[in-house]
Design an enzyme around this catalytic site. Structure first.
Site, mmCIF file in Angstrom:
data_model
loop_
_atom_site.group_PDB
_atom_site.id
_atom_site.type_symbol
_atom_site.label_atom_id
_atom_site.label_comp_id
_atom_site.label_asym_id
_atom_site.label_seq_id
_atom_site.Cartn_x
_atom_site.Cartn_y
_atom_site.Cartn_z
ATOM 1 N N GLU A 180 11.418 -5.282 0.636
ATOM 2 C CA GLU A 180 11.468 -6.491 1.451
ATOM 3 C C GLU A 180 10.132 -6.772 2.143
ATOM 4 O O GLU A 180 9.924 -7.857 2.684
ATOM 5 C CB GLU A 180 12.591 -6.402 2.481
ATOM 6 N N CYS A 285 0.815 7.228 -4.275
ATOM 7 C CA CYS A 285 1.296 8.610 -4.359
ATOM 8 C C CYS A 285 0.378 9.493 -5.180
ATOM 9 O O CYS A 285 0.639 10.682 -5.326
ATOM 10 C CB CYS A 285 2.714 8.647 -4.929
#
Length: 488
Positions: A180, A285
């Site tokens: 979102e 990551c």
């Protein structure tokens, strides 16, 4: 209707149409300057049910289309991505804060995965073997049905493109739940897929928060899901989805160790480590998080600080995603300093002229970090590099192995023997030798080990084919007169 906000009120995309949302919205704020750029629907579970229903209906026809014909759609989609790359990059920059160069690079990686998807027909042509006289066994791969992809904020377009092309080309219908915080790019994906000729209902977008993620995990008509996010949430999603007899592949966080030996090329090492630490504002990551300095590498650390200073906030270094992220990252730095670490380069309290409300953290290098410090153990997700000093390569390997994560690890050396020694013993799914961000290129798959991944297989590359399909074995005998072999 909002008219003063750049991207306005976003809509869910269901059965080939953007649907007006009648419920609540959440604000989408650009980390570049803190300005409101869109409103994202907070969808209800009923809206998810409707999307799944339409996907289920579309699956009946989509699975019957030959895989070669499906591939033709994604050839067109790849071309459309290339033709619209500048517009897509602008969206990624606006909602995530990447520089335009970083945004384009991330889209190019997504295009590469799409290109790989177009080759899948050559990789799924099945297997046939005469297993007994007159008896034939055949293995074919069939789609799962309706699947879901839950994607993170750090790569608004690239990570969705890790899953959409492979899963859909293999015959599945998909529900995408984007973060979102960065929901805009997904709508453009939907537009380009429709323009490429994808039938209605095959791809759908349902916006929302954690309640939609939970509903996806629980939905009986969703056969599988992928998730990319933090390890904490990845564990929760994996457990919840699999407890509902759902196939799940959930990628979590990381604490990547870059081991530097005294014989490493100083310029190449400093450049690679700095870029790994600061690229994409450290919000990936595969970012360098810990540099393990083996022996005397002060000359390389000195060059590393010089290279790190070349990342200028607001110029070639973007912001982190939220004000809360900025404060959390700065608290890590302060805590390390209070615990006795030495700040060689300090990115706290960074303000960019003209973008004073942006969420910037400057490149930060922290020396003399000890393994017990939070900056040494926890994922920071910002442009921060911790340096831990050890005496031997075996100590460095032990340090890396003790991390609960296992996404990436790298070594910098000019010794092939020591490089191989490290590569064989590092506990990580992706290894770099003189490469600061060891993300594999297609067809090699992206995926870590340990607490960086939950589930079997990888999210891209050849192993993704196994995740998004199920095998069917067909045994055939047409000659009743043959009685040779136990299958008679």
């Amino acid at each position: 209707m909002i008219t003063t906000v750049k991207y306005g009120e976003l809509k869910n995309y269901i059965n080939g149409e953007f649907i007006e949302h009648q419920g609540e919205f959440a604000s989408v704020v650009s980390p570049i300057d803190g300005n409101l750029i869109a409103k994202v629907p907070l969808s209800s579970t009923q809206q998810l049910d409707n999307a799944v229903l339409k996907a289920k209906e579309a699956f009946a026809q989509w699975r019957e289309i030959t895989i070669k014909d499906r591939a033709q759609i994604f050839y067109k989609f790849k071309t459309l991505l290339e033709q619209n790359i500048n517009e897509l990059a602008e969206i990624v920059r606006d909602e995530n804060g990447k520089t335009l160069e970083e945004a384009i690079a991330s889209i190019l990686k997504g295009i590469e995965v799409t290109e790989f998807a177009c080759s899948i027909p050559q990789l799924t042509n099945g297997e046939v073997l005469e297993v007994s006289r007159g008896v034939e066994c055949k293995l074919i791969k069939r789609p799962l049905g309706v699947v879901a992809s839950i994607t993170p904020f750090n790569f608004p377009l690239m990570v969705p493109l890790w899953t959409i092309p492979n899963a859909i080309l293999l015959g599945n219908c998909m529900i995408l739940k984007p973060s979102e915080r960065v929901p805009v790019a997904s709508g453009k994906i939907a537009e380009l897929l429709k323009q490429a000729g994808l039938p209605d209902g095959v791809f759908n977008i349902v916006h929302g928060g954690s309640d939609i993620v939970e509903a996806i995990c629980d939905h009986p008509d969703i056969a599988a899901l992928s998730f990319v996010g933090s390890t904490k949430i990845a564990k929760i999603v994996y457990k919840r989805a699999t407890s509902n007899n759902k196939r799940a592949l959930c990628l979590g966080g990381a604490k990547n160790h870059l081991v530097v030996l005294p014989d490493a090329n100083p310029d190449m090492t400093a450049n690679n480590v700095a870029a790994s630490m600061a690229g994409n504002a450290g919000q990936r990551c595969m970012a360098a998080s810990v540099m393990v300095a083996v022996g005397d590498v002060d000359h390389i650390i000195e060059k590393l600080c010089i290279e790190s200073k070349k990342f200028i906030p607001g110029d070639n270094l973007g912001p982190v995603i939220t004000q809360e992220s900025k404060l959390r990252i700065e608290n890590y730095i302060t805590e390390a300093e209070r615990s006795g670490a030495k700040i060689l380069l300090d990115g706290r309290n960074t303000v960019v002229a003209g973008k004073e409300k942006g969420f910037y953290v400057g490149p930060t290098v922290i020396d003399y970090v000890t393994p017990d410090m939070s900056v040494a153990k926890e994922e920071i997700f910002g442009p921060v590099l911790s340096i831990i000093r050890v005496n031997t390569l075996d100590e460095a390997i032990e340090l890396e192995n003790n991390s609960s994560y296992g996404n990436g690890a790298a070594i910098f050396t000019q010794s092939g023997g020591l490089a191989n020694y490290f590569a064989e013993r590092a506990s990580a799914g992706m290894i770099g030798i003189n490469v600061g961000v060891p993300v594999p290129r297609e067809p090699f798959s992206f995926g870590g080990w340990n607490d960086s991944k939950f589930g079997v297989g990888d999210i891209t590359g050849k192993s993704s084919i196994e995740f998004w399909t199920q095998p069917k074995k067909i045994t055939t005998k047409w000659n009743p007169e043959s009685r040779t072999g136990w299958m008679s």
